[in-house]
Scaffold this motif. Sequence first.
Motif, PDB file in Angstrom:
ATOM      1  N   SER A 194       1.757  -6.193  23.953  1.00 28.40           N
ATOM      2  CA  SER A 194       1.244  -5.269  22.958  1.00 28.40           C
ATOM      3  C   SER A 194       2.001  -3.953  23.066  1.00 28.40           C
ATOM      4  N   THR A 195       1.402  -2.880  22.605  1.00 23.59           N
ATOM      5  CA  THR A 195       2.075  -1.589  22.473  1.00 23.59           C
ATOM      6  C   THR A 195       1.838  -0.698  23.687  1.00 23.59           C
ATOM      7  N   PRO A 196       2.614   0.391  23.827  1.00 20.05           N
ATOM      8  CA  PRO A 196       2.381   1.334  24.926  1.00 20.05           C
ATOM      9  C   PRO A 196       0.968   1.916  24.910  1.00 20.05           C
ATOM     10  N   ALA A 197       0.454   2.264  23.729  1.00 18.75           N
ATOM     11  CA  ALA A 197      -0.903   2.800  23.661  1.00 18.75           C
ATOM     12  C   ALA A 197      -1.923   1.776  24.128  1.00 18.75           C
ATOM     13  N   SER A 198      -1.689   0.506  23.818  1.00 21.19           N
ATOM     14  CA  SER A 198      -2.594  -0.541  24.288  1.00 21.19           C
ATOM     15  C   SER A 198      -2.522  -0.699  25.801  1.00 21.19           C
ATOM     16  N   CYS A 199      -1.328  -0.462  26.380  1.00 20.05           N
ATOM     17  CA  CYS A 199      -1.198  -0.497  27.845  1.00 20.05           C
ATOM     18  C   CYS A 199      -2.153   0.505  28.479  1.00 20.05           C
ATOM     19  N   VAL A 200      -2.283   1.686  27.875  1.00 20.06           N
ATOM     20  CA  VAL A 200      -3.176   2.713  28.424  1.00 20.06           C
ATOM     21  C   VAL A 200      -4.617   2.231  28.375  1.00 20.06           C
ATOM     22  N   GLN A 201      -5.046   1.700  27.243  1.00 24.50           N
ATOM     23  CA  GLN A 201      -6.423   1.221  27.102  1.00 24.50           C
ATOM     24  C   GLN A 201      -6.729   0.123  28.118  1.00 24.50           C
ATOM     25  N   ILE A 202      -5.818  -0.842  28.220  1.00 20.98           N
ATOM     26  CA  ILE A 202      -6.032  -1.957  29.154  1.00 20.98           C
ATOM     27  C   ILE A 202      -6.063  -1.445  30.591  1.00 20.98           C
ATOM     28  N   GLY A 203      -5.146  -0.526  30.931  1.00 18.73           N
ATOM     29  CA  GLY A 203      -5.072  -0.023  32.297  1.00 18.73           C
ATOM     30  C   GLY A 203      -6.267   0.825  32.685  1.00 18.73           C
ATOM     31  N   LEU A 204      -6.772   1.634  31.752  1.00 14.73           N
ATOM     32  CA  LEU A 204      -7.893   2.524  32.078  1.00 14.73           C
ATOM     33  C   LEU A 204      -9.217   1.775  32.213  1.00 14.73           C
ATOM     34  N   TYR A 205      -9.415   0.750  31.398  1.00 14.82           N
ATOM     35  CA  TYR A 205     -10.765   0.182  31.285  1.00 14.82           C
ATOM     36  C   TYR A 205     -10.902  -1.271  31.753  1.00 14.82           C
TER      37      TYR A 205
END
Length: 751
Positions: A97-108
């Motif tokens: 997926s996208t870089p922004a999705s990486c943040v969501q997956i990594g944080l939560y």
Amino acid sequence: MHILVVNDDGPPSNQSSPYVHSLIHSLQSAGHTVSVVLPHKQRSWIGKAHIVGASVKPSYFRPGTLHKDDGSIHSLPRGSNGEADDEDGDEWILIDSTPASCVQIGLYHYFQDRGPVDLVVSGPNYGRNTTALFALSSGTIGAAMEGAICGKRSIALSYAFSSRNHDPVIIAEASQHSVRLIEYLYKNWAEGVGLYSINVPLEPGVSNNRVLYTDMLENRWRSGSCFEAVDAALSGESPNMQEQMLRDQGETLGTESSLAEKNGVTKSRFQHKHFKWAPKFADVYRSVEESEPGNDGWVVKEGMTSVTPLKTNFMHTPGIQGEIKLSGSEPALYSIVDCDTPYVQGVVEQALKRRLEGIHYKPILALSELPDSSLPVFQYREYERLDFEHILSHPSTSLANAYIIRKALIRKHYLSNTVASWVSKHPDSVLRSHFKPAVDFELDYAEFLDDALLEAYELRESLEKNEERSDSEKEWWILKPGMSDRGQGIRLFSSEDQLREIFEEWEMDEPDDESGSERVDDDAAVDNKHGVIVSQLRHFIAQPYIDPPLVLPSSNGRKFHIRTYVLAVGALKVYVFKEMLALFAAKPYCPPSEEDDDVKDLARHLTNTCFQEGGSANEGSVRRFWKLDHHVPGLKPDWKENIFDQICAVTGEVFEAASRGMMVHFQAIPNVFELFGLDFLVDKSGTAWLLEVNAFPDFAQTGEELKEVVIGKLFEESVDVAVKPFFGMDGKVGGSEDMRLVADINLGRSA
């Protein structure tokens, strides 16, 4: 910190993602917990996008060797399929997926066992992200923006390269520089900032260049479309589409016009094309060249690191300007070590190297080498070469190793007066029972001795009484020139005639050239054979001779004194170094009343190794105090601990007496420390008597065998206690097991 690292370039690859592994390695080396979620492939120019309706699937990446493409991708994490879950090595998450999705997956959805994420770092991007044209489409900045709107402090990090030759040394420097900057921004996060966009020029020496806050240059595309039309047949259409196009072309070849006319079909208004992303980056660089200095593009062009504070709506956060000073972009302090003896020079340099390990400090030869006179600088120099003007004019950034005025301690006649004055005002002072009251007098020539003794009535009375006493009952005195050291001019006497002979002997040996100099650090002009020139010194003291001294079974009957190193810091803390020396006389002790020839053999009485033939080379003349005999007749088993406690009490008291009672002659200032050598003699009953205080003591008398364990440790502890705290580094202000704090006088002066 717990740091979540994402990017838009995907897993490590020398072709497309050459920097992320180095940054993660540097963050981990700095002690941070690093969790990693990356796109499974290149996702640049995608901004802060999410793919609607897509199911995000992870895979698991195990990084290989730094700067080598030997990492491996696995469909399941460690611990699955019976694999050991405690296997060494990192494991990162890759998602389709996208870089922004990486943040969501990594944080939560991952890493909850590591605690909350403190900071999101996106990058390092393969290329700069300066100016609005790059930033508004950047997946690197988009991911940091996603972290910011999730309530996390976030940083977008980009490396502006000028060469695709990925030099590991340059990358490592950029990574370490980035870690220092990331740590600085996290600790100094400005109010109103959602995220910072950092651009680091990937050039040698970048960590030595300036780091500036910038705004973002607003620019526009000026050269038309960012796409180029390409032949659809050559653009990579799918095989089925290409086959259909060939069939259609074959069937209509030569009949296109007639068939169209026959069937009443008009020619299509659109030509079937494909388009290739080909932005005109010259627009970006031209806008930077034409802009005013100070924006992010200009700063990076000039080889400096840009830090752009942003709100979570791509707007620049106003009011944040200036240069960022990193603890590594320039030395934390400069040091000047300038000693006359190689022994001390080497020990000081070694102590700085050992105790400032990991701290960027720069040795220089002179203050003129400072880039700016206000920069932090530490001088350890001979007294005459210290720049006291610089010390006094830079009280918060300049530290030196000697007080300007300390005569109340280091001049023998001043010390005697200091103690006498203090004891008269404080009758219960410990100094009363640990310092022999001395008589001081001035004398130009031996013929004026009678006049001098008129003033020194205590000495005169004692000598008169001695005329009526037997030899064993006489009170003996020790004569010391007030401003000499190294055992020079010390003599024993018990009568006025003996005292007169001493001065007459010196006058007979006086050389024709009477020129001499007086050092303010307690050295003195002397002639040969440990004599003195009476008219040059003038000041003398006479102290009651301590008899009988403590003599140890293992010392072959030799007398000794204790050399104690004392660290005075600022205004004023006083520390006693626990590792003390025992300095022994050259010959076995004999009471002066039992000696023949008017006590000519001073080698039985003087314990100063400088006085002995061969100095500290004499076998057994210098020993560690704590290694002396454990059992001494007449003393308790803990006699050494008891003496050390006495020394600590006396030391603290004498420094307070000088700093409070003789403020004119001992002026403690906050940005100075000094190492003194205090000499104590222990009598047969186990009482420690203070003899004198020495500035710039002769450290070399310790010798090579004890150099590391005594003098080396002394200077290392001094760096921890005096140097590091002054410059804001973690130190040992309260002392340590080896450096006992014995007085915290607090004279109310601050840097």
